[in-house]
Design a protein around this motif. Structure first.
Motif, PDB file in Angstrom:
ATOM      1  N   ALA A 227     -24.005   2.111  -2.797  1.00  0.00           N
ATOM      2  CA  ALA A 227     -23.729   1.911  -1.374  1.00  0.00           C
ATOM      3  C   ALA A 227     -22.692   2.896  -0.842  1.00  0.00           C
ATOM      4  CB  ALA A 227     -23.236   0.483  -1.140  1.00  0.00           C
ATOM      5  N   GLY A 228     -22.280   3.841  -1.691  1.00  0.00           N
ATOM      6  CA  GLY A 228     -21.355   4.875  -1.249  1.00  0.00           C
ATOM      7  C   GLY A 228     -19.895   4.566  -1.485  1.00  0.00           C
ATOM      8  N   VAL A 229     -19.582   3.560  -2.289  1.00  0.00           N
ATOM      9  CA  VAL A 229     -18.192   3.188  -2.552  1.00  0.00           C
ATOM     10  C   VAL A 229     -17.673   3.970  -3.753  1.00  0.00           C
ATOM     11  CG1 VAL A 229     -16.640   1.312  -3.218  1.00  0.00           C
ATOM     12  CG2 VAL A 229     -18.526   0.877  -1.635  1.00  0.00           C
ATOM     13  N   ASN A 230     -16.527   4.596  -3.585  1.00  0.00           N
ATOM     14  CA  ASN A 230     -15.856   5.248  -4.703  1.00  0.00           C
ATOM     15  C   ASN A 230     -15.105   4.153  -5.480  1.00  0.00           C
ATOM     16  OD1 ASN A 230     -14.078   6.713  -6.424  1.00  0.00           O
ATOM     17  ND2 ASN A 230     -14.184   8.474  -5.060  1.00  0.00           N
ATOM     18  N   VAL A 231     -15.743   3.629  -6.493  1.00  0.00           N
ATOM     19  CA  VAL A 231     -15.243   2.451  -7.195  1.00  0.00           C
ATOM     20  C   VAL A 231     -13.854   2.683  -7.775  1.00  0.00           C
ATOM     21  CG1 VAL A 231     -15.657   0.862  -9.103  1.00  0.00           C
ATOM     22  CG2 VAL A 231     -17.572   1.649  -7.699  1.00  0.00           C
ATOM     23  N   VAL A 232     -13.657   3.819  -8.410  1.00  0.00           N
ATOM     24  CA  VAL A 232     -12.384   4.098  -9.075  1.00  0.00           C
ATOM     25  C   VAL A 232     -11.246   4.150  -8.069  1.00  0.00           C
ATOM     26  CG1 VAL A 232     -11.099   5.777 -10.440  1.00  0.00           C
ATOM     27  CG2 VAL A 232     -13.492   5.307 -10.990  1.00  0.00           C
ATOM     28  N   TRP A 233     -11.433   4.902  -6.991  1.00  0.00           N
ATOM     29  CA  TRP A 233     -10.343   5.071  -6.029  1.00  0.00           C
ATOM     30  C   TRP A 233     -10.058   3.800  -5.250  1.00  0.00           C
ATOM     31  CZ3 TRP A 233      -6.571   8.320  -5.836  1.00  0.00           C
ATOM     32  CH2 TRP A 233      -6.694   9.572  -6.434  1.00  0.00           C
ATOM     33  N   VAL A 234     -11.104   3.080  -4.855  1.00  0.00           N
ATOM     34  CA  VAL A 234     -10.883   1.823  -4.129  1.00  0.00           C
ATOM     35  C   VAL A 234     -10.150   0.823  -5.006  1.00  0.00           C
ATOM     36  CG1 VAL A 234     -12.033  -0.181  -3.093  1.00  0.00           C
ATOM     37  CG2 VAL A 234     -12.825   2.120  -2.551  1.00  0.00           C
ATOM     38  N   SER A 235     -10.548   0.718  -6.264  1.00  0.00           N
ATOM     39  CA  SER A 235      -9.885  -0.213  -7.182  1.00  0.00           C
ATOM     40  C   SER A 235      -8.423   0.172  -7.396  1.00  0.00           C
ATOM     41  CB  SER A 235     -10.617  -0.239  -8.529  1.00  0.00           C
ATOM     42  OG  SER A 235     -11.959  -0.665  -8.384  1.00  0.00           O
ATOM     43  N   ARG A 236      -8.175   1.468  -7.562  1.00  0.00           N
ATOM     44  CA  ARG A 236      -6.797   1.919  -7.788  1.00  0.00           C
ATOM     45  C   ARG A 236      -5.927   1.681  -6.558  1.00  0.00           C
ATOM     46  NH1 ARG A 236      -7.720   7.717 -10.965  1.00  0.00           N
ATOM     47  NH2 ARG A 236      -8.403   6.810 -12.963  1.00  0.00           N
ATOM     48  N   ILE A 237      -6.460   1.986  -5.384  1.00  0.00           N
ATOM     49  CA  ILE A 237      -5.688   1.772  -4.157  1.00  0.00           C
ATOM     50  C   ILE A 237      -5.377   0.294  -3.976  1.00  0.00           C
ATOM     51  CG2 ILE A 237      -5.819   1.868  -1.630  1.00  0.00           C
ATOM     52  CD1 ILE A 237      -7.391   4.490  -1.955  1.00  0.00           C
ATOM     53  N   ALA A 238      -6.360  -0.561  -4.248  1.00  0.00           N
ATOM     54  CA  ALA A 238      -6.137  -2.010  -4.118  1.00  0.00           C
ATOM     55  C   ALA A 238      -5.078  -2.493  -5.104  1.00  0.00           C
ATOM     56  CB  ALA A 238      -7.450  -2.757  -4.331  1.00  0.00           C
ATOM     57  N   LEU A 239      -5.140  -2.007  -6.342  1.00  0.00           N
ATOM     58  CA  LEU A 239      -4.158  -2.421  -7.346  1.00  0.00           C
ATOM     59  C   LEU A 239      -2.752  -1.943  -6.974  1.00  0.00           C
ATOM     60  CD1 LEU A 239      -6.105  -1.810 -10.679  1.00  0.00           C
ATOM     61  CD2 LEU A 239      -5.531  -4.001  -9.647  1.00  0.00           C
ATOM     62  N   VAL A 240      -2.645  -0.720  -6.467  1.00  0.00           N
ATOM     63  CA  VAL A 240      -1.332  -0.220  -6.045  1.00  0.00           C
ATOM     64  C   VAL A 240      -0.791  -1.071  -4.895  1.00  0.00           C
ATOM     65  CG1 VAL A 240      -0.145   1.720  -4.935  1.00  0.00           C
ATOM     66  CG2 VAL A 240      -1.703   2.140  -6.848  1.00  0.00           C
ATOM     67  N   ALA A 241      -1.666  -1.411  -3.938  1.00  0.00           N
ATOM     68  CA  ALA A 241      -1.237  -2.257  -2.823  1.00  0.00           C
ATOM     69  C   ALA A 241      -0.754  -3.621  -3.314  1.00  0.00           C
ATOM     70  CB  ALA A 241      -2.389  -2.431  -1.828  1.00  0.00           C
ATOM     71  N   VAL A 242      -1.465  -4.198  -4.283  1.00  0.00           N
ATOM     72  CA  VAL A 242      -1.061  -5.503  -4.834  1.00  0.00           C
ATOM     73  C   VAL A 242       0.287  -5.387  -5.535  1.00  0.00           C
ATOM     74  CG1 VAL A 242      -1.602  -7.249  -6.570  1.00  0.00           C
ATOM     75  CG2 VAL A 242      -3.401  -6.398  -5.060  1.00  0.00           C
ATOM     76  N   MET A 243       0.458  -4.347  -6.345  1.00  0.00           N
ATOM     77  CA  MET A 243       1.709  -4.182  -7.082  1.00  0.00           C
ATOM     78  C   MET A 243       2.895  -3.992  -6.136  1.00  0.00           C
ATOM     79  SD  MET A 243       0.803  -1.900 -10.467  1.00  0.00           S
ATOM     80  CE  MET A 243      -0.111  -0.627  -9.599  1.00  0.00           C
ATOM     81  N   LEU A 244       2.746  -3.105  -5.153  1.00  0.00           N
ATOM     82  CA  LEU A 244       3.853  -2.831  -4.246  1.00  0.00           C
ATOM     83  C   LEU A 244       4.132  -4.024  -3.335  1.00  0.00           C
ATOM     84  CD1 LEU A 244       3.162   0.884  -3.214  1.00  0.00           C
ATOM     85  CD2 LEU A 244       4.625  -0.004  -5.035  1.00  0.00           C
ATOM     86  N   GLY A 245       3.089  -4.671  -2.834  1.00  0.00           N
ATOM     87  CA  GLY A 245       3.284  -5.830  -1.971  1.00  0.00           C
ATOM     88  C   GLY A 245       3.948  -6.979  -2.705  1.00  0.00           C
ATOM     89  N   SER A 246       3.485  -7.277  -3.917  1.00  0.00           N
ATOM     90  CA  SER A 246       4.066  -8.370  -4.695  1.00  0.00           C
ATOM     91  C   SER A 246       5.504  -8.055  -5.080  1.00  0.00           C
ATOM     92  CB  SER A 246       3.230  -8.624  -5.949  1.00  0.00           C
ATOM     93  OG  SER A 246       1.891  -8.947  -5.617  1.00  0.00           O
ATOM     94  N   ALA A 247       5.760  -6.807  -5.474  1.00  0.00           N
ATOM     95  CA  ALA A 247       7.120  -6.420  -5.851  1.00  0.00           C
ATOM     96  C   ALA A 247       8.067  -6.502  -4.655  1.00  0.00           C
ATOM     97  CB  ALA A 247       7.121  -5.007  -6.427  1.00  0.00           C
ATOM     98  N   SER A 248       7.576  -6.176  -3.456  1.00  0.00           N
ATOM     99  CA  SER A 248       8.430  -6.284  -2.264  1.00  0.00           C
ATOM    100  C   SER A 248       8.782  -7.739  -1.983  1.00  0.00           C
ATOM    101  CB  SER A 248       7.737  -5.658  -1.053  1.00  0.00           C
ATOM    102  OG  SER A 248       6.625  -6.430  -0.619  1.00  0.00           O
ATOM    103  N   ALA A 249       7.839  -8.654  -2.232  1.00  0.00           N
ATOM    104  CA  ALA A 249       8.131 -10.081  -2.059  1.00  0.00           C
ATOM    105  C   ALA A 249       9.190 -10.540  -3.049  1.00  0.00           C
ATOM    106  CB  ALA A 249       6.848 -10.910  -2.227  1.00  0.00           C
ATOM    107  N   VAL A 250       9.104 -10.045  -4.294  1.00  0.00           N
ATOM    108  CA  VAL A 250      10.119 -10.377  -5.297  1.00  0.00           C
ATOM    109  C   VAL A 250      11.472  -9.824  -4.882  1.00  0.00           C
ATOM    110  CG1 VAL A 250      10.831 -10.042  -7.694  1.00  0.00           C
ATOM    111  CG2 VAL A 250       8.433 -10.506  -7.170  1.00  0.00           C
ATOM    112  N   ALA A 251      11.491  -8.610  -4.333  1.00  0.00           N
ATOM    113  CA  ALA A 251      12.752  -8.009  -3.900  1.00  0.00           C
ATOM    114  C   ALA A 251      13.430  -8.854  -2.827  1.00  0.00           C
ATOM    115  CB  ALA A 251      12.493  -6.596  -3.361  1.00  0.00           C
ATOM    116  N   ILE A 252      12.638  -9.565  -2.029  1.00  0.00           N
ATOM    117  CA  ILE A 252      13.205 -10.362  -0.938  1.00  0.00           C
ATOM    118  C   ILE A 252      13.745 -11.701  -1.448  1.00  0.00           C
ATOM    119  CG2 ILE A 252      12.674 -11.600   1.204  1.00  0.00           C
ATOM    120  CD1 ILE A 252      10.603  -9.385   1.777  1.00  0.00           C
ATOM    121  N   CYS A 253      12.912 -12.467  -2.124  1.00  0.00           N
ATOM    122  CA  CYS A 253      13.292 -13.843  -2.454  1.00  0.00           C
ATOM    123  C   CYS A 253      13.157 -14.186  -3.929  1.00  0.00           C
ATOM    124  CB  CYS A 253      12.463 -14.832  -1.626  1.00  0.00           C
ATOM    125  SG  CYS A 253      10.675 -14.700  -1.878  1.00  0.00           S
ATOM    126  N   GLY A 254      12.977 -13.190  -4.796  1.00  0.00           N
ATOM    127  CA  GLY A 254      12.837 -13.470  -6.210  1.00  0.00           C
ATOM    128  C   GLY A 254      11.406 -13.826  -6.586  1.00  0.00           C
TER     129      GLY A 254
END
Length: 337
Positions: A227-254
């Motif tokens: 269907a035209g999806v770059n599986v590797v890049w989409v998965s990596r971008i999503a994982l980076v977003a999850v890691m950074l978003g979750s870590a920012s939440a930890v930085a705020i309130c533990g």
């Protein structure tokens, strides 16, 4: 589609009611008219307005950000890894961010903003450590990638243990971080919210923009690629977003645990697995769970206030046991039969 829209509206109503309850209920109840007045017509001479604007509203905003980011992170991790137990708290992200914040503050006397950067690096390090340990333990030979979760539990226990050991060696730091390290939604972290909210917001935006290709990937990598999806890049971008978003939440309130584990299992049976609708549903439900957990933490043992993380650990631990029984113990007994 109509059914999904109706469920989304239901989640929106639950979220709004949780937010209103969080602003109204406390050590003393504040009338809803005074809450509205505090938000739009603030009177500096009104004690109730002061409590709403400078205590309850910051707590509510922290709960909303942490809950939505962690819940969406858990949903995406479970979809990409195809593991029902995957979440920021079970794959080392929260623990890694916690360790790096505490170690940075202890070793280099990092300020609040620098601690946020340390949390981002630590969350990434914790996630990668989990996969390295799982690979060394023989991930491919484990049914349903159970080794991945066991590795995440091992890494998380190690990192949290190291963080606690650092705090025990420094009484001053222990006093400063004692509430934070257990996961505490508190208005005293308003400065942290102001500094790091945009990271969580960008992470959520990135995941929402990737919703359709992520849905195709969960249906099969070959179908997604056709269907035209770059599986590797989409998965990596999503994982980076999850890691950074979750870590920012930890930085705020533990490390507020188990939101990312529990909420996806509430959302998917009601709304399905399409990320276009399950992501906003998870964001609203995650925010609602954190708002309600914070309310319980404040009122369950009134006048004493518990740390929100303790409530989440109690709820999440029970759900974790049920998920393990459903996805692993039953399947094992079925194969033996």
């Amino acid at each position: 589609m109509k059914g999904s829209l109706a469920v989304l509206m239901l989640f929106a109503c639950v979220f709004l009611m949780s937010l209103i309850a969080n602003l109204i209920i406390g050590a003393s109840a504040i009338h809803w008219q005074d809450v509205i007045g505090a938000l739009f017509l603030f009177d500096p001479d009104s004690y109730d307005h002061f409590v709403v604007l400078y205590q309850r509203l910051p707590r509510a905003l922290i709960a909303i950000l942490a809950g939505s980011v962690l819940a969406c992170g858990g949903l995406v991790l479970q979809g990409i890894t195809r593991n029902p137990l995957a979440s920021p708290s079970t794959l080392g992200i929260n623990a890694g961010a916690t360790l790096f914040v505490v170690a940075g503050a202890y070793s280099f006397d990092l300020g609040v903003k620098a601690q946020g950067a340390a949390a981002l690096v630590g969350g990434t390090f914790g996630f990668l450590s989990c996969f390295v340990v799982a690979r060394l333990a023989g991930l491919s030979r484990s049914p349903h990638s159970l080794a991945l979760i066991l590795s995440g539990a091992l890494v998380s226990m190690l990192f949290i243990g190291l963080a606690n050991a650092i705090l025990l060696s420094d009484p001053a730091r222990r006093t400063e971080f004692l509430g934070w390290i257990t996961g505490n939604i508190n208005h005293v972290y308003a400065e942290r919210l102001y500094d790091f909210w945009w990271i969580g917001a960008l992470a959520l935006l990135c995941l929402l923009m990737s919703a359709r290709p992520l849905t195709l990937i969960t249906l099969g990598q070959e179908k997604a690629a056709s269907a035209g999806v770059n599986v590797v890049w989409v998965s990596r971008i999503a994982l980076v977003a999850v890691m950074l978003g979750s870590a920012s939440a930890v930085a705020i309130c533990g490390p507020v645990g188990f939101v990312g584990l529990v909420v996806p299992h509430i959302v998917r049976p009601l709304i399905g697995s399409r990320f276009e609708v399950s992501l906003p549903a998870s964001a609203m439900m995650g925010a609602s769970v954190c708002l309600l957990a914070d309310l319980v933490a404040r009122k369950a043992f009134d006048p004493y206030v518990l740390h929100t993380g303790l409530i989440m650990d109690l709820m999440g631990g029970l759900v974790f046991a049920l998920i393990v029984k459903r996805y692993y113990l039953k399947s094992s007994s079925g194969r033996e039969a």
